[in-house]
Motif scaffolding. Sequence first.
Motif, PDB file in Angstrom:
ATOM      1  N   SER A  38      46.589  40.274  31.739  1.00 15.77           N
ATOM      2  CA  SER A  38      47.898  40.307  31.406  1.00 15.77           C
ATOM      3  C   SER A  38      49.001  41.360  32.154  1.00 15.77           C
ATOM      4  O   SER A  38      50.013  41.567  31.690  1.00 15.77           O
ATOM      5  N   THR A  39      48.595  41.494  33.424  1.00 14.59           N
ATOM      6  CA  THR A  39      49.536  42.174  34.418  1.00 14.59           C
ATOM      7  C   THR A  39      50.826  41.646  34.454  1.00 14.59           C
ATOM      8  O   THR A  39      51.967  42.126  34.433  1.00 14.59           O
ATOM      9  N   ILE A  40      50.825  40.327  34.862  1.00 14.09           N
ATOM     10  CA  ILE A  40      52.341  39.722  35.004  1.00 14.09           C
ATOM     11  C   ILE A  40      52.604  38.785  33.706  1.00 14.09           C
ATOM     12  O   ILE A  40      53.724  38.982  33.391  1.00 14.09           O
ATOM     13  N   ASP A  41      51.835  37.943  33.298  1.00 15.69           N
ATOM     14  CA  ASP A  41      51.711  37.076  32.129  1.00 15.69           C
ATOM     15  C   ASP A  41      50.754  37.443  31.152  1.00 15.69           C
ATOM     16  O   ASP A  41      49.599  37.749  31.444  1.00 15.69           O
ATOM     17  N   PRO A  42      50.963  37.517  29.879  1.00 14.91           N
ATOM     18  CA  PRO A  42      49.931  37.629  28.873  1.00 14.91           C
ATOM     19  C   PRO A  42      48.826  36.414  28.920  1.00 14.91           C
ATOM     20  O   PRO A  42      48.978  35.473  29.024  1.00 14.91           O
ATOM     21  N   CYS A  43      47.618  37.150  28.956  1.00  9.21           N
ATOM     22  CA  CYS A  43      46.366  36.278  29.197  1.00  9.21           C
ATOM     23  C   CYS A  43      46.415  35.098  30.446  1.00  9.21           C
ATOM     24  O   CYS A  43      45.865  34.014  29.900  1.00  9.21           O
ATOM     25  N   ALA A  44      47.016  35.502  31.250  1.00  8.31           N
ATOM     26  CA  ALA A  44      47.070  34.564  32.378  1.00  8.31           C
ATOM     27  C   ALA A  44      45.675  34.255  33.073  1.00  8.31           C
ATOM     28  O   ALA A  44      44.873  35.536  33.062  1.00  8.31           O
ATOM     29  N   LEU A  45      45.173  33.077  33.380  1.00  7.90           N
ATOM     30  CA  LEU A  45      43.776  32.742  33.639  1.00  7.90           C
ATOM     31  C   LEU A  45      43.923  32.748  35.410  1.00  7.90           C
ATOM     32  O   LEU A  45      44.706  31.929  36.003  1.00  7.90           O
ATOM     33  N   PHE A  46      43.056  33.641  36.184  1.00 10.63           N
ATOM     34  CA  PHE A  46      42.727  33.553  37.299  1.00 10.63           C
ATOM     35  C   PHE A  46      41.278  32.895  37.656  1.00 10.63           C
ATOM     36  O   PHE A  46      40.359  33.676  37.074  1.00 10.63           O
ATOM     37  N   THR A  47      41.074  32.032  38.535  1.00  3.09           N
ATOM     38  CA  THR A  47      39.804  31.405  38.820  1.00  3.09           C
ATOM     39  C   THR A  47      39.409  31.592  40.195  1.00  3.09           C
ATOM     40  O   THR A  47      40.266  31.486  41.066  1.00  3.09           O
ATOM     41  N   ASP A  48      38.058  31.706  40.293  1.00  2.00           N
ATOM     42  CA  ASP A  48      37.613  31.599  41.666  1.00  2.00           C
ATOM     43  C   ASP A  48      36.479  30.705  41.700  1.00  2.00           C
ATOM     44  O   ASP A  48      35.753  30.554  40.843  1.00  2.00           O
ATOM     45  N   GLN A  49      36.239  29.963  42.758  1.00  2.00           N
ATOM     46  CA  GLN A  49      35.413  28.914  42.934  1.00  2.00           C
ATOM     47  C   GLN A  49      34.139  29.154  43.972  1.00  2.00           C
ATOM     48  O   GLN A  49      34.471  29.817  45.019  1.00  2.00           O
ATOM     49  N   GLY A  50      32.862  28.846  43.820  1.00  2.00           N
ATOM     50  CA  GLY A  50      31.912  28.996  44.710  1.00  2.00           C
ATOM     51  C   GLY A  50      30.571  28.316  44.135  1.00  2.00           C
ATOM     52  O   GLY A  50      30.817  27.031  43.675  1.00  2.00           O
ATOM     53  N   ILE A  51      29.562  28.724  44.861  1.00  3.82           N
ATOM     54  CA  ILE A  51      28.040  28.045  44.621  1.00  3.82           C
ATOM     55  C   ILE A  51      27.223  29.114  44.103  1.00  3.82           C
ATOM     56  O   ILE A  51      27.403  30.234  44.150  1.00  3.82           O
ATOM     57  N   TYR A  52      26.259  28.484  43.559  1.00  6.59           N
ATOM     58  CA  TYR A  52      25.212  29.379  43.004  1.00  6.59           C
ATOM     59  C   TYR A  52      23.738  28.697  43.081  1.00  6.59           C
ATOM     60  O   TYR A  52      23.904  27.185  43.387  1.00  6.59           O
ATOM     61  N   SER A  53      22.889  29.298  43.086  1.00  7.81           N
ATOM     62  CA  SER A  53      21.405  28.908  42.999  1.00  7.81           C
ATOM     63  C   SER A  53      20.498  29.827  42.476  1.00  7.81           C
ATOM     64  O   SER A  53      20.977  30.966  41.885  1.00  7.81           O
ATOM     65  N   ARG A  54      19.361  29.027  41.973  1.00  7.24           N
ATOM     66  CA  ARG A  54      18.497  29.783  41.211  1.00  7.24           C
ATOM     67  C   ARG A  54      17.179  29.677  41.767  1.00  7.24           C
ATOM     68  O   ARG A  54      16.587  28.697  41.965  1.00  7.24           O
ATOM     69  N   SER A  55      16.434  30.908  42.131  1.00  9.73           N
ATOM     70  CA  SER A  55      15.177  30.779  42.645  1.00  9.73           C
ATOM     71  C   SER A  55      14.305  31.745  41.741  1.00  9.73           C
ATOM     72  O   SER A  55      14.264  32.898  41.798  1.00  9.73           O
ATOM     73  N   HIS A  56      13.341  31.036  40.953  1.00  8.20           N
ATOM     74  CA  HIS A  56      12.589  31.528  39.911  1.00  8.20           C
ATOM     75  C   HIS A  56      13.450  32.449  38.988  1.00  8.20           C
ATOM     76  O   HIS A  56      14.223  31.905  38.343  1.00  8.20           O
ATOM     77  N   ASN A  57      13.253  33.931  38.916  1.00 11.54           N
ATOM     78  CA  ASN A  57      14.157  34.566  38.030  1.00 11.54           C
ATOM     79  C   ASN A  57      15.187  35.249  38.688  1.00 11.54           C
ATOM     80  O   ASN A  57      15.841  36.287  38.227  1.00 11.54           O
TER      81      ASN A  57
END
Length: 145
Positions: free
Chosen positions: A89-108
């Motif tokens: 909410s620094t600039i606009d109330p409840c403004a959503l900022f997103t980042d994209q990436g990748i993920y992987s799971r190896s066992h736990n």
Amino acid sequence: MKNVSMKSRSLTLVMLIAVFGFFTVSCSDDDNEGETLAPLTGKWSISKVGTTVSGTETLIDAPQNQTGCEKDFMNLKSDNTVEEGNYDSTIDPCALFTDQGIYSRSHNNLTRVVDGVTTTQDIVNLTLNELKLKDANGAIEVYIR
């Protein structure tokens, strides 16, 4: 007559042992090698953060969540991409900022690469409604659906 009775008892004993052995093998806790069967994919909202000090876990409400806004989140998609959302909410109330990436799971372990930064965390708990992650430094993040 005694011979038939003895064979019948032996056959009954063999059957009982076979049935017991079947249940013992098929009900093993090690079938999934310690991994939970709950799905990892989905939108997870951060709920709590904390640490482990001298074996004692301390959790608090996630301070990164803005009052009056939805909770920050990570969305783990089935194509192994991740979207991380941050409400600010620094600039606009409840403004959503997103980042994209990748993920992987190896066992736990869950490894995410977002904006060139790699984060690897242990999956401490995964249920249908909760995902608890812990990094090598003992920092804990608890997400809910």
